[in-house]
Design an enzyme around this catalytic site. Sequence first.
Site, short mmCIF file in Angstrom:
data_model
loop_
_atom_site.label_atom_id
_atom_site.label_comp_id
_atom_site.label_asym_id
_atom_site.label_seq_id
_atom_site.Cartn_x
_atom_site.Cartn_y
_atom_site.Cartn_z
N ASP A 175 0.87 -1.18 0.00
CA ASP A 175 0.00 0.00 0.00
C ASP A 175 0.91 1.23 0.00
O ASP A 175 2.14 1.11 -0.15
CB ASP A 175 -1.01 -0.04 1.16
N CYS A 177 3.18 -2.99 3.96
CA CYS A 177 2.33 -1.84 4.27
C CYS A 177 3.07 -1.03 5.34
O CYS A 177 4.26 -1.27 5.57
CB CYS A 177 0.92 -2.26 4.69
N THR A 229 2.99 -0.93 8.64
CA THR A 229 3.50 -1.77 9.72
C THR A 229 3.79 -3.20 9.27
O THR A 229 4.48 -3.94 9.97
CB THR A 229 2.44 -1.88 10.83
N HIS A 264 10.94 -23.48 9.46
CA HIS A 264 9.96 -24.12 10.34
C HIS A 264 8.53 -24.05 9.82
O HIS A 264 7.77 -25.00 9.99
CB HIS A 264 9.99 -23.47 11.73
N HIS A 298 7.88 -30.33 11.66
CA HIS A 298 7.42 -29.07 11.04
C HIS A 298 6.33 -29.35 10.00
O HIS A 298 5.37 -28.59 9.90
CB HIS A 298 8.59 -28.32 10.44
C1 RB5 Z 1 -2.04 2.88 6.26
O1 RB5 Z 1 -1.99 4.17 6.76
C2 RB5 Z 1 -1.65 1.88 7.33
O2 RB5 Z 1 -2.73 1.65 8.17
C3 RB5 Z 1 -1.20 0.60 6.68
O3 RB5 Z 1 -0.11 0.85 5.86
C4 RB5 Z 1 -0.77 -0.50 7.60
O4 RB5 Z 1 0.17 -0.07 8.53
C5 RB5 Z 1 -1.84 -1.29 8.22
O5 RB5 Z 1 -1.62 -2.29 8.92
#
Ligand code: RB5
Length: 141
Positions: free
Chosen positions: A7, A63, A65, A96, A132
């Site tokens: 994203d 993304c 996070t 694993h 595993h």
């Molecule tokens: C987008 O702002 C953010 O929420 C997305 O990139 C991500 O971190 C979501 O888990």
Amino acid sequence: MIALGCDHGGYELMQEVIKYLEANNLEYKNFGCHGESVDYPEYGKLVGHAVAEGVCEKGILICGTGIGISIAANKIKGVRCALCSDCFSAQATREHNNANVLAMGGRVIGPGLAVKIVDTFLNTEFSNDERHVRRISQIED
Ligand code: RB5
């Protein structure tokens, strides 16, 4: 073939991953996004389907996070998406969990570490140890 998806929060780091893949002559299929503000579940699912359906052997998702996009990918049956912020985890999840998708956080780690994580993930084989294999089959149930 490696499926890529991100994203807007992962776009910048994905450009570094693409540079690494191209420098190593690794083929990829880029599902986007292209920097615009998007909803991460769509990209997690696109990459998840590509891997689960055998269009691509592995996937890389980014993304902000790495959390949302990995949750979305893991909803697809057959996907084992691992969110990694270190090389030890990237190695262990291949050995694993036979993870077939790697997720990272574009706002969490820098490009140097991210590329090392990708390199580790792509170059580590599943151990094939009986324990595993058994545990993975329990996830798939
Ligand atoms: C987008 O702002 C953010 O929420 C997305 O990139 C991500 O971190 C979501 O888990």
